[in-house]
Write a protein that holds these residues in place. Structure first.
Motif, PDB file in Angstrom:
ATOM      1  N   PHE A  68      35.971  68.108  27.351  1.00 16.12           N
ATOM      2  CA  PHE A  68      37.166  67.413  27.813  1.00 16.12           C
ATOM      3  C   PHE A  68      36.820  66.098  28.518  1.00 16.12           C
ATOM      4  CE2 PHE A  68      40.411  66.626  31.023  1.00 16.12           C
ATOM      5  CZ  PHE A  68      41.523  66.562  30.214  1.00 16.12           C
ATOM      6  N   VAL A  69      37.462  65.012  28.064  1.00 10.81           N
ATOM      7  CA  VAL A  69      37.209  63.707  28.676  1.00 10.81           C
ATOM      8  C   VAL A  69      38.211  63.485  29.804  1.00 10.81           C
ATOM      9  CG1 VAL A  69      37.070  61.243  28.263  1.00 10.81           C
ATOM     10  CG2 VAL A  69      36.400  62.840  26.469  1.00 10.81           C
ATOM     11  N   ALA A  70      37.745  63.607  31.042  1.00 11.34           N
ATOM     12  CA  ALA A  70      38.637  63.404  32.180  1.00 11.34           C
ATOM     13  C   ALA A  70      38.826  61.913  32.429  1.00 11.34           C
ATOM     14  CB  ALA A  70      38.079  64.087  33.427  1.00 11.34           C
TER      15      ALA A  70
ATOM     16  N   LEU B  97      32.646  53.355  33.476  1.00 11.44           N
ATOM     17  CA  LEU B  97      32.497  54.634  34.155  1.00 11.44           C
ATOM     18  C   LEU B  97      33.204  55.743  33.367  1.00 11.44           C
ATOM     19  CD1 LEU B  97      31.083  55.184  36.833  1.00 11.44           C
ATOM     20  CD2 LEU B  97      33.320  55.200  37.929  1.00 11.44           C
ATOM     21  N   ALA B  98      32.511  56.857  33.148  1.00  8.36           N
ATOM     22  CA  ALA B  98      33.111  57.948  32.361  1.00  8.36           C
ATOM     23  C   ALA B  98      32.741  59.288  32.949  1.00  8.36           C
ATOM     24  CB  ALA B  98      32.656  57.870  30.911  1.00  8.36           C
ATOM     25  N   LYS B  99      33.645  60.243  32.773  1.00 11.82           N
ATOM     26  CA  LYS B  99      33.387  61.599  33.258  1.00 11.82           C
ATOM     27  C   LYS B  99      33.945  62.609  32.267  1.00 11.82           C
ATOM     28  CE  LYS B  99      32.284  64.754  36.300  1.00 11.82           C
ATOM     29  NZ  LYS B  99      30.859  64.984  36.588  1.00 11.82           N
ATOM     30  N   ARG B 100      33.105  63.558  31.889  1.00 13.02           N
ATOM     31  CA  ARG B 100      33.555  64.636  30.998  1.00 13.02           C
ATOM     32  C   ARG B 100      33.325  65.982  31.661  1.00 13.02           C
ATOM     33  NH1 ARG B 100      31.548  60.779  27.397  1.00 13.02           N
ATOM     34  NH2 ARG B 100      29.445  61.307  28.061  1.00 13.02           N
ATOM     35  N   TYR B 101      34.224  66.905  31.389  1.00  8.99           N
ATOM     36  CA  TYR B 101      33.988  68.312  31.760  1.00  8.99           C
ATOM     37  C   TYR B 101      33.840  69.073  30.463  1.00  8.99           C
ATOM     38  CZ  TYR B 101      35.494  67.032  36.436  1.00  8.99           C
ATOM     39  OH  TYR B 101      35.600  66.450  37.671  1.00  8.99           O
ATOM     40  N   GLY B 102      32.616  69.358  30.093  1.00  4.04           N
ATOM     41  CA  GLY B 102      32.374  69.976  28.787  1.00  4.04           C
ATOM     42  C   GLY B 102      32.831  69.008  27.709  1.00  4.04           C
TER      43      GLY B 102
ATOM     44  N   GLY C 187      47.221  64.450  35.809  1.00  2.50           N
ATOM     45  CA  GLY C 187      46.122  64.744  34.887  1.00  2.50           C
ATOM     46  C   GLY C 187      45.593  63.525  34.170  1.00  2.50           C
ATOM     47  N   SER C 188      46.024  62.303  34.586  1.00  2.00           N
ATOM     48  CA  SER C 188      45.595  61.114  33.857  1.00  2.00           C
ATOM     49  C   SER C 188      44.244  60.595  34.330  1.00  2.00           C
ATOM     50  CB  SER C 188      46.656  60.017  33.996  1.00  2.00           C
ATOM     51  OG  SER C 188      46.910  59.766  35.361  1.00  2.00           O
ATOM     52  N   GLY C 189      43.658  61.228  35.326  1.00  2.00           N
ATOM     53  CA  GLY C 189      42.308  60.855  35.727  1.00  2.00           C
ATOM     54  C   GLY C 189      42.219  60.020  36.987  1.00  2.00           C
ATOM     55  N   LYS C 190      43.293  59.945  37.750  1.00  2.00           N
ATOM     56  CA  LYS C 190      43.288  59.130  38.965  1.00  2.00           C
ATOM     57  C   LYS C 190      42.308  59.680  40.010  1.00  2.00           C
ATOM     58  CE  LYS C 190      47.686  59.862  39.679  1.00  2.00           C
ATOM     59  NZ  LYS C 190      48.078  60.744  38.577  1.00  2.00           N
ATOM     60  N   THR C 191      42.444  60.980  40.303  1.00  2.56           N
ATOM     61  CA  THR C 191      41.546  61.588  41.288  1.00  2.56           C
ATOM     62  C   THR C 191      40.107  61.529  40.803  1.00  2.56           C
ATOM     63  OG1 THR C 191      43.308  63.036  42.052  1.00  2.56           O
ATOM     64  CG2 THR C 191      41.065  63.700  42.567  1.00  2.56           C
ATOM     65  N   THR C 192      39.925  61.728  39.492  1.00  3.73           N
ATOM     66  CA  THR C 192      38.581  61.667  38.928  1.00  3.73           C
ATOM     67  C   THR C 192      37.951  60.298  39.197  1.00  3.73           C
ATOM     68  OG1 THR C 192      39.305  63.177  37.204  1.00  3.73           O
ATOM     69  CG2 THR C 192      37.246  61.989  36.822  1.00  3.73           C
ATOM     70  N   LEU C 193      38.706  59.240  38.919  1.00  2.30           N
ATOM     71  CA  LEU C 193      38.190  57.890  39.138  1.00  2.30           C
ATOM     72  C   LEU C 193      37.860  57.680  40.619  1.00  2.30           C
ATOM     73  CD1 LEU C 193      37.517  55.075  38.198  1.00  2.30           C
ATOM     74  CD2 LEU C 193      39.941  54.481  38.268  1.00  2.30           C
TER      75      LEU C 193
ATOM     76  N   LEU D   4      47.748  51.183  35.757  1.00  5.65           N
ATOM     77  CA  LEU D   4      48.479  52.323  35.208  1.00  5.65           C
ATOM     78  C   LEU D   4      47.551  53.106  34.287  1.00  5.65           C
ATOM     79  CD1 LEU D   4      51.108  53.850  35.005  1.00  5.65           C
ATOM     80  CD2 LEU D   4      51.813  52.331  33.170  1.00  5.65           C
ATOM     81  N   MET D   5      47.375  54.389  34.578  1.00  2.54           N
ATOM     82  CA  MET D   5      46.434  55.209  33.804  1.00  2.54           C
ATOM     83  C   MET D   5      47.175  56.224  32.962  1.00  2.54           C
ATOM     84  SD  MET D   5      43.242  55.620  36.368  1.00  2.54           S
ATOM     85  CE  MET D   5      42.429  56.386  35.023  1.00  2.54           C
ATOM     86  N   ASN D   6      46.554  56.551  31.818  1.00  6.22           N
ATOM     87  CA  ASN D   6      47.132  57.566  30.950  1.00  6.22           C
ATOM     88  C   ASN D   6      46.003  58.222  30.171  1.00  6.22           C
ATOM     89  OD1 ASN D   6      48.947  59.094  29.459  1.00  6.22           O
ATOM     90  ND2 ASN D   6      49.067  57.542  27.856  1.00  6.22           N
TER      91      ASN D   6
END
Ligand SMILES: Nc1ncnc2c1ncn2[C@@H]1O[C@H](COP(=O)(O)OP(=O)(O)OP(=O)(O)O)[C@@H](O)[C@H]1O
Ligand SMILES: [Mg+2]
Lengths: 593, 366
Positions: B18-20, B11-16, B41-47, B208-210
């Motif tokens: 920027f790789v979230a 699963l991947a998400k980019r904003y323009g 900003g490590s992408g927890k909410t995004t996931l 653990l995300m980073n």
């Protein structure tokens, strides 16, 4: 301050006295201005309706109720205002909605067009409709050339053209008012609803829509009150049967100088407006007007019959919308984006909103007069405009009056905003209501009252008189803007400065004012633009010779429709567009710093 | 109550540009309590949003209970989400808020009412049914948000920093409450937090995300005692991170030389297979470091005592290593008496068990 907290030491009492004195000094200029140039003239006009040359009389009222004419005009006024309100709110809602949920960049783009419409002079926009709907106008010419019709239709001077003009004039106000409420709706609420199982239609109708209702109500009352005191659109686009109540007042003052009767009509108009406000307050509570505080309906325990009916209606609406949405194929990768149909509808409306003024541009360069399509290319209308001393004097006068109004309104409005936001004084609500009253009292009543007063003290035709009159109507916007700015201002900065040794004045000069500069600039612009487009007061108070730009425009339009007006319209339109652009830049710079 | 497994695949998400969220895969068995932990900003909410369907991914797939739901809207995923700011509907009573998801599922009014009351009972707030959200305290609102999510028994519950706004005491109370509910209902929970302690005490596993990637996924103890990257070792708790070089390797057991030739020691390799000559970072937890007076000369490192801190139950010693190229060292042991036996400026030596030293391969890019 309660008695228990009164300071007992002499120093404490002196300090408290100084504080009170300070407050009085801050509020005094605005209060005095409003008393002298709003309360007194309006009161005098109203008293003229019962206090004739020979003492007490009810003759004006007998005249008012003797003939069905005035009653009918009032009915028509109410009818036009009602439908204008209805259409402005219904059509404006999707626009405001889309703006409120848009990403920042898209939002700025959409908002620009709304603001452009909002700030483009009522006169320019009404004039544009004359050109568009005229016998040789855009619509008729296009239909003829396509062979749909063979004789031009009579599109002007009827109920429909009046409604088009009115809705076009007031829909930006409706949008901006609703937007201020919608912006504060937590965006995670509809999302939460969707994780809880609500389909988009249901999430909208049961969650978003009820929360946006205070905005709808505020927009409705703002539009209604403005519409009921309107005369530009019905005068330019309506026929005899679309005469509105304010036009009667103009006739009484300009043609028969019948002050008593003008006063009686004003009383009637004022009573109707006040009734509307009382009704609004009963149903929703006036506090919703400024967008603060929950609507009263929501704080009541929702056990009432009305609430249950509303709930059922919203459930059904949600269900129906979901069924309709389900008919369309789902776009896979576009979660969270507004549906295409909504976007196209909104852009269509926005184009319709801006188009009339934009159409002036090609016409102003055409040599064929105001007929569509424009022919040839010429600068002659611009040359005529620049060569005309009347237009140039009007421009100079408008600029002088506008700048004077901007400065005065900012100087006396800002301290009151400080007072209303910062200090804990009694009667704050009353003070706010007083400051906002120039928006509530129909502009025409203020204008006629001021005219009567100015005529007796020799202020008619002076720039000073106009500045005073315009400041009265512009200052509420300054106070509201500055209050919004001050609410967002971190007062700890002041405390920090004071703890670093700055005295109050030094704090103001070195910390507070530099930070608030952008806010003051935008409230200055707001007041300037209000004055620059003000016609009602100028109609009377500028006298015969010293016209402002809108007054000059009005005189020309009502006498003859010439292409020079298209040139003037274009100039005004471009001027406003630049102003909005600059104001937006200023705002962004201040937000960045 | 049914609980479902969750699978996230690439699963991947980019904003323009920027790789979230970089392509990420994750397997959560039914009934597990998994915590997403990581810096801001490590992408927890995004996931979480991608799992809930509040945002659409650029690539990859989400499966709930085996069914592909990648492009299903949130309202068809049968999961529950507790928002960080509660997201209670301000125009509805608490009762109506809780009954809302039931209404959406066409549950009858009487039953909805009964189940709402039951849910209120579960979060121990039966008396607030008729109030509006703004008439509740922050902690109470939080519990209502939880009740609204539990009432329809979703197979997976997502919680985005649900306790972020609460004070310490209320936080601990709510942690227990959530654990209790998880035990009773055995539902699958994906939980986001900033708070390490919360993550360690509540989770079956921690992710653990980073920088938009999973840094390490495992049981709390694994992450703490067997970190695979320096980032993990550094992020979770306090640690001594010593640059070193591998001199010999026998299976997982390594012989190493500490930077600046400060000394030699043994360490356990974590994660990657390491060969002689590899540059590593050796992690030793402070509580595994033993401190002695330098006279014995049998320790692994020498240092000058720079500071002593008594944090209630623990006493911490901070030492400046004598050898160059080593960071400040820290040792911790239970506070035994009011006055510590060591004085600032004393020369001390540090020692630890070989099994407590973990060697982490130096990776580029962190
Ligand atoms: N709509 C968006 N547009 C652009 N960038 C975004 C958007 N939403 C999130 N991001 C970026 O994606 C990255 C990951 O954001 P995310 O909200 O997932 O972080 P997080 O781990 O939840 O952080 P926190 O702990 O602070 O909540 C951030 O750098 C953020 O700036
Ligand atoms: Mg987050």
């Amino acid at each position: 301050m309660t008695a228990a907290h009164l300071p007992t030491s002499p120093e404490g009492r002196a300090a408290a006295r100084r504080k009170t004195m300070g407050r009085v000094l801050m509020a005094a200029p605005l209060v005095v201005l409003l008393l002298a140039f709003l309360v007194y003239p309006v009161g005098q006009l109203l008293s003229l309706s019962v206090w004739g040359r020979d003492g007490f009389t009810l003759a004006p009222y007998q005249q008012l109720f003797a003939s069905p004419l005035y009653f009918n005009v009032m009915l028509i006024t109410l009818k036009i205002s009602f439908f204008t309100t209805l259409l402005s709110v219904i059509l404006g809602y999707p626009i405001a909605y889309l703006i409120s949920v848009a990403e920042p960049q898209r939002k700025a783009r959409l908002l620009f067009w709304v603001l452009l419409s909002f700030w483009t002079s009522f006169l320019v926009r009404a004039f544009a409709w004359i050109v568009i709907l005229g016998r040789r106008g855009v619509v008729n010419q296009t239909l003829t050339s396509m062979g749909v019709i063979d004789r031009p239709l009579d599109l002007l001077y009827n109920f429909n053209s009046t409604m088009i003009g009115m809705v076009h004039a007031l829909i930006p106000l409706a949008i901006l008012t609703m937007l201020s409420v919608m912006e504060n709706i937590d965006r995670s609420l509809p999302r939460a609803a969707s994780t809880l199982g609500a389909r988009p239609g249901t999430a909208f109708w049961k969650i978003y829509f009820p929360l946006s209702l205070p905005g709808v109500a505020a927009a409705a009352i703002m539009v209604f009150v403005t519409a009921i005191g309107f005369f530009i659109v019905p005068a330019l686009l309506g026929g005899r049967r679309e005469t509105m109540i304010t036009q009667l007042i103009i006739d009484q003052v300009q043609q028969t100088l019948n002050w008593g009767f003008a006063g009686a009509i004003s009383v009637l108009l004022l009573v109707v407006v006040l009734l509307v406000f009382v009704l609004y307050d009963k149903v929703l509570g006036l506090s919703t007007m400024t967008g603060s505080g929950a609507p009263r309906a929501a704080s009541a325990k929702p056990q009432g019959f009305g609430h249950r009916v509303g709930d059922v209606i919203l459930t059904v609406l949600g269900d129906v919308s979901d069924r309709i949405i389900a008919l369309f194929p789902r776009r896979k990768r576009e979660t969270g984006k507004p549906p295409l149909a909504l976007s196209s509808f909104v852009w269509g409306l926005l184009i319709l909103m801006s188009l009339p003024a934009v159409l002036m541009i090609p016409l102003s360069f055409g040599s064929g007069g105001l007929n569509w399509p424009p022919q040839g290319f010429t600068l002659q209308w611009y040359q005529q405009m620049a060569a005309s001393p009347v237009w140039m004097q009007a421009l100079t006068r408008s600029l002088i009056v506008g700048i004077g109004t901007g400065v005065l309104a900012m100087l006396i409005g800002t301290p009151v905003a400080f007072l209303l936001v910062r200090s804990e004084m009694r009667g704050k609500g009353l003070m706010l209501a007083f400051v906002l009253s120039p928006i509530i009292v129909p502009r025409m009543i203020i204008a006629v009252g001021l005219f009567y007063m100015f005529a007796r003290i020799g202020l008619v035709g002076t720039a000073f008189g106009l500045v005073l009159g315009h400041t009265v109507v512009a200052v509420p916007y300054v106070v509201m803007t500055m209050m919004a700015v001050l609410r967002n201002y971190d007062t700890r900065l002041d405390l920090a400065a004071q703890s670093l040794g700055a005295r109050p004045l030094a704090t103001l000069r070195h910390v507070t004012l530099p930070i608030l500069g952008a806010g003051m600039m935008s409230s200055f612009l707001f007041a300037f633009a209000t004055s620059f487009d003000e016609l009602t007061i100028a109609l009377f108070a500028s006298g015969g010779l010293n016209a402002t730009l809108p007054k000059q425009f009005w005189d020309e339009v009502t006498l003859q429709v010439s292409p020079v007006i298209a040139a003037v319209s274009t100039c005004l339109f471009v001027f406003i567009a630049v102003l909005i652009f600059v104001a937006d830049r200023l705002r962004r710079r201040s937000a960045a710093s | 109550m049914s609980s479902s497994s969750l699978t996230v695949q690439g699963l991947a998400k980019r904003y323009g540009e920027f790789v979230a969220l970089a392509p990420t895969s994750l397997d959560v068995p039914a009934g597990e309590f998994l915590t997403l932990l990581g810096p801001s900003g490590s992408g927890k909410t995004t996931l979480l949003s991608l799992i809930a369907g509040l945002a659409s991914p650029d690539e990859g797939a989400v499966r709930i209970g085996g069914a592909d739901v990648t492009y299903r809207p949130p309202y068809e995923r049968d999961l529950g989400m507790v928002f960080q700011n509660y997201a209670l509907f301000p125009h509805m009573t608490i009762e109506d808020n809780i009954a809302f998801p039931l209404k959406m599922r066409k549950v009858g009014t009487a039953e909805a009412k009964a189940r709402a009351a039951e849910a209120l009972e579960m979060v121990r707030l039966p008396h607030v049914a008729k109030r509006f959200p703004r008439e509740l305290s922050g902690g109470q609102q939080q519990r209502i948000a939880l009740a609204r999510c539990l009432v329809y028994r979703p197979s997976i519950i997502l919680m985005d920093e649900p306790l972020g706004a609460l004070d310490k005491k209320l936080r601990e109370q709510m942690q227990l409450e959530i654990k209790r509910i998880h035990r009773e209902l055995a539902t699958t929970i994906i939980y986001v937090t900033h708070d390490q302690e919360e993550a360690m005490t509540m989770s079956d596993r921690i992710c653990l995300m980073n920088a938009g990637q999973i840094e390490q996924l495992g049981a709390p103890g694994d992450l703490y005692f067997r970190p695979r990257t320096v980032f993990v070792a550094d992020f979770l708790g306090e640690s001594n991170l010593l640059p070193a070089r591998v001199t010999a390797a026998t299976g997982d057991t390594l012989d190493i030389t500490l930077a600046g030739d400060a000394g030699t020691a043994q360490a356990i390799a974590s994660g990657a297979v390491l060969a002689a000559g590899a540059q590593v970072t050796v992690m030793v937890r402070p509580q595994n470091v033993v401190v002695r007076s330098a006279v014995e000369g049998s320790g692994k490192l020498k240092g000058k005592l720079a500071d002593v801190m008594v944090t209630g139950s623990l006493t911490k010693l901070y030492l400046d290593a004598l050898a160059p190229g080593l960071p400040q060292l820290v040792a911790a042991y239970p506070t035994r008496s009011l006055s510590d036996e060591h004085r600032i400026g004393d020369l001390l030596e540090l020692d630890w068990q070989a099994a407590d030293a973990v060697a982490i391969a130096d990776a580029k890019g962190h």
